[in-house]
Enzyme design. Sequence first.
Site, PDB file in Angstrom:
ATOM      1  N   CYS A   1       0.205   7.460 -10.296  1.00 22.04           N
ATOM      2  CA  CYS A   1       0.746   7.387  -9.332  1.00 22.04           C
ATOM      3  C   CYS A   1       1.613   6.244  -9.048  1.00 22.04           C
ATOM      4  CB  CYS A   1      -0.549   7.221  -8.155  1.00 22.04           C
ATOM      5  SG  CYS A   1       0.469   7.764  -6.186  1.00 22.04           S
TER       6      CYS A   1
ATOM      7  N   TYR B   1       6.133   9.898  -1.199  1.00 25.28           N
ATOM      8  CA  TYR B   1       7.443  10.145  -0.142  1.00 25.28           C
ATOM      9  C   TYR B   1       8.922   9.641  -0.731  1.00 25.28           C
ATOM     10  CZ  TYR B   1       6.361   4.763  -0.048  1.00 25.28           C
ATOM     11  OH  TYR B   1       5.915   3.676  -0.730  1.00 25.28           O
TER      12      TYR B   1
ATOM     13  N   GLU C   1      11.669   7.025   0.554  1.00 32.02           N
ATOM     14  CA  GLU C   1      12.076   7.013   1.605  1.00 32.02           C
ATOM     15  C   GLU C   1      13.767   6.054   1.488  1.00 32.02           C
ATOM     16  OE1 GLU C   1       9.300   6.034   4.009  1.00 32.02           O
ATOM     17  OE2 GLU C   1       9.910   3.523   3.788  1.00 32.02           O
TER      18      GLU C   1
ATOM     19  N   SER D   1       4.360   2.584   5.504  1.00 32.64           N
ATOM     20  CA  SER D   1       4.358   3.422   6.147  1.00 32.64           C
ATOM     21  C   SER D   1       5.547   3.701   6.272  1.00 32.64           C
ATOM     22  CB  SER D   1       3.681   3.830   7.789  1.00 32.64           C
ATOM     23  OG  SER D   1       4.367   3.300   8.635  1.00 32.64           O
ATOM     24  N   MET D   2       6.361   5.449   6.935  1.00 32.78           N
ATOM     25  CA  MET D   2       7.297   5.554   7.456  1.00 32.78           C
ATOM     26  C   MET D   2       8.189   4.757   8.115  1.00 32.78           C
ATOM     27  SD  MET D   2       6.346   9.116   8.189  1.00 32.78           S
ATOM     28  CE  MET D   2       4.991  10.340   9.607  1.00 32.78           C
TER      29      MET D   2
ATOM     30  N   SER E   1       7.779  -2.233   4.116  1.00 30.77           N
ATOM     31  CA  SER E   1       7.415  -1.977   2.795  1.00 30.77           C
ATOM     32  C   SER E   1       7.633  -3.581   2.329  1.00 30.77           C
ATOM     33  CB  SER E   1       8.360  -1.242   2.596  1.00 30.77           C
ATOM     34  OG  SER E   1       7.375   0.184   2.933  1.00 30.77           O
TER      35      SER E   1
ATOM     36  N   HIS F   1      -1.639  -2.260  -3.064  1.00 26.19           N
ATOM     37  CA  HIS F   1      -0.896  -1.437  -3.466  1.00 26.19           C
ATOM     38  C   HIS F   1      -0.042  -0.612  -2.051  1.00 26.19           C
ATOM     39  CE1 HIS F   1      -3.335   1.410  -2.723  1.00 26.19           C
ATOM     40  NE2 HIS F   1      -3.125   3.070  -2.702  1.00 26.19           N
ATOM     41  N   GLY F   2      -0.302  -0.954  -0.638  1.00 25.69           N
ATOM     42  CA  GLY F   2      -0.282  -0.527   0.490  1.00 25.69           C
ATOM     43  C   GLY F   2      -0.387  -1.269   1.676  1.00 25.69           C
TER      44      GLY F   2
ATOM     45  N   GLY G   1      -3.184   0.874   3.144  1.00 28.70           N
ATOM     46  CA  GLY G   1      -4.580   1.484   2.897  1.00 28.70           C
ATOM     47  C   GLY G   1      -3.804   1.940   4.887  1.00 28.70           C
TER      48      GLY G   1
HETATM   49  P1  5GP Z   1      -1.412   5.357  -1.999  1.00 27.49           P
HETATM   50  O1  5GP Z   1      -0.684   5.547  -3.454  1.00 27.49           O
HETATM   51  O2  5GP Z   1      -3.443   5.279  -1.318  1.00 27.49           O
HETATM   52  O3  5GP Z   1      -0.955   7.109  -1.909  1.00 27.49           O
HETATM   53  O4  5GP Z   1      -0.747   5.101  -0.438  1.00 27.49           O
HETATM   54  C1  5GP Z   1      -0.096   3.488  -0.810  1.00 27.49           C
HETATM   55  C2  5GP Z   1       0.617   3.258   0.299  1.00 27.49           C
HETATM   56  O5  5GP Z   1       2.274   4.053   1.144  1.00 27.49           O
HETATM   57  C3  5GP Z   1      -0.347   3.735   1.220  1.00 27.49           C
HETATM   58  O6  5GP Z   1      -1.362   2.635   1.334  1.00 27.49           O
HETATM   59  C4  5GP Z   1       0.674   3.379   2.650  1.00 27.49           C
HETATM   60  O7  5GP Z   1       0.636   2.327   2.820  1.00 27.49           O
HETATM   61  C5  5GP Z   1       2.086   2.956   1.828  1.00 27.49           C
HETATM   62  N1  5GP Z   1       2.577   4.975   2.726  1.00 27.49           N
HETATM   63  C6  5GP Z   1       2.019   5.812   2.904  1.00 27.49           C
HETATM   64  N2  5GP Z   1       3.196   6.314   3.192  1.00 27.49           N
HETATM   65  C7  5GP Z   1       4.471   6.031   3.219  1.00 27.49           C
HETATM   66  C8  5GP Z   1       6.151   6.244   4.158  1.00 27.49           C
HETATM   67  O8  5GP Z   1       5.727   7.047   3.865  1.00 27.49           O
HETATM   68  N3  5GP Z   1       7.089   5.159   3.705  1.00 27.49           N
HETATM   69  C9  5GP Z   1       6.285   4.427   3.026  1.00 27.49           C
HETATM   70  N4  5GP Z   1       7.376   3.499   2.837  1.00 27.49           N
HETATM   71  N5  5GP Z   1       5.053   3.456   2.825  1.00 27.49           N
HETATM   72  C10 5GP Z   1       3.781   4.511   3.001  1.00 27.49           C
HETATM   73 MN    MN Z   2      -0.762   9.782  -5.183  1.00 26.42          MN
HETATM   74 MN    MN Z   3       0.138   6.494  -5.132  1.00 21.29          MN
END
Ligand code: 5GP
Ligand code: MN
Ligand code: MN
Length: 476
Positions: A98, A204, A206, A375-376, A380, A399-400, A402
Amino acid sequence: MELKKLIKISDYEWEIPQTGEMKVPGRIFGSQKLIEEMDEKVYEQVSNVATLPGIVKASLAMPDAHWGYGFPIGGVAAFDPEEGGIISVGGVGYDISCGVRTLLSPLTKNEVEPYLEKLVKALFETIPSGVGSEGEIKLSPAQLDEVLIGGARWAVKKGYGLPEDLEFIEEKGCMDGADPDFVSMEAKKRQHRQVGTLGSGNHYLEIQYVAEIYDQSVASAFGLFQNQVVVTIHCGSRALGHQIATDYLPLLAKASRKYGIPIKEKELVCAPINSEEGLQYFKAMCCGINCALANRQVIAHLVRGVFKDFFPQVHLKLLYDVSHNTCKVEIHEIGGKKKRLYVHRKGATRAWGPGRPELPESYREAGQPVIIGGSMGTASYILTGTKEGEEKAFGSACHGAGRTMSRNQAIRSFRAEEIVERLKKRGIIIMGKSKKGLAEEAPEAYKDVSLVIEATCKAGLTKRVAKLLPMGCIKG
Ligand code: 5GP
Ligand code: MN
Ligand code: MN
């Protein structure tokens, strides 16, 4: 997490002392606030990983860590094959490779805004998304084998994207060591029409703009400028990766027993890297990585096509493609000696510092672009790796943001229509296949990404380059 169980190393680094069966200590990166709010389970899982054979230096967790299967999400651990080191399904995760890739446009926010709604709609109609989504590319198991061997190189050969894209993908778009003979027919059949699809959940696509630049010189090296419109794709290896993980869990459970490695948790199963079972899983996992790299390459090609319909002169250049669920063979300096290690990063991004030979020539002085989603509805970030991060965390970062809320909690707390309406008032266009999915993904269901970024940077693992804000987002 209870602070009193930890030794404070610095304001952003905390140690779980080595006790009992642990072969190394645990190290968790984060501010005091993030650590206090962190899942208690992370402590247990980081400690469990520290008991695995051949682990080097420490069992690590990034500032966005939370509970996962076996390893925490945000867990990083490196194993030495010469010291009986292992490879684990739980250290990679179900969605093998991923990851995220960001495409750069030469356009500004003002230039795109008049077309935004139509653009998001066109992307939503062109890029298949949602649970079990299927695309135009249909592949027999034999054809799929070529994807699993070639990764993004396969995609480029088939006309999805340009040869120069490959330079800007980890492993130059293709993971060595993949052998489709070790991937089940079931996995290949499930992937039949899933190459080039986004999937569901928090995957996503974006449209974002550069809202702030923190480091002008690195931003220039990466091709970033103020108010620039960029597109970020987040997805993985779809059904194939999930099936590989499912297939290998029982196999590695058996191997754990065979080689006398205690199983602390159902998914914390593993095999020595230099065993038949370990090698088989590695070869299959490399196939999963290539599947994800091909998937993101095809999606990027589809995105470029849509942009061409609106802006015929515009080419979207690939900034970089990073994976955050992998096990990779890397050379690291340990106690003055160069070692070949198997580095697991689950929910953690590789973050090489300047000078690494793996980096594209044009980024070598700046370091590796590290792409972090929020997040959306929030920011970011684009960061860059550091030498300090290579020493402290095998060159790894968060990586995000969380989640702070479980998916069920979010469904109870939010309504899709309300989220879409609210974000539209802020100029952000959201489209999703599932209302439930959108409620689960409410921005409030995530932690404050800026705190995670601050901790990752203050811990020395990365440096800030740019902040991105959303303009439109497609969810599966
Ligand atoms: P994961 O790889 O664990 O599935 O998610 C990675 C990260 O993507 C999450 O921790 C979250 O902060 C971020 N994320 C989730 N949805 C969105 C989105 O719609 N837009 C953006 N920019 N970031 C997102
Ligand atoms: Mn994934
Ligand atoms: Mn991911």
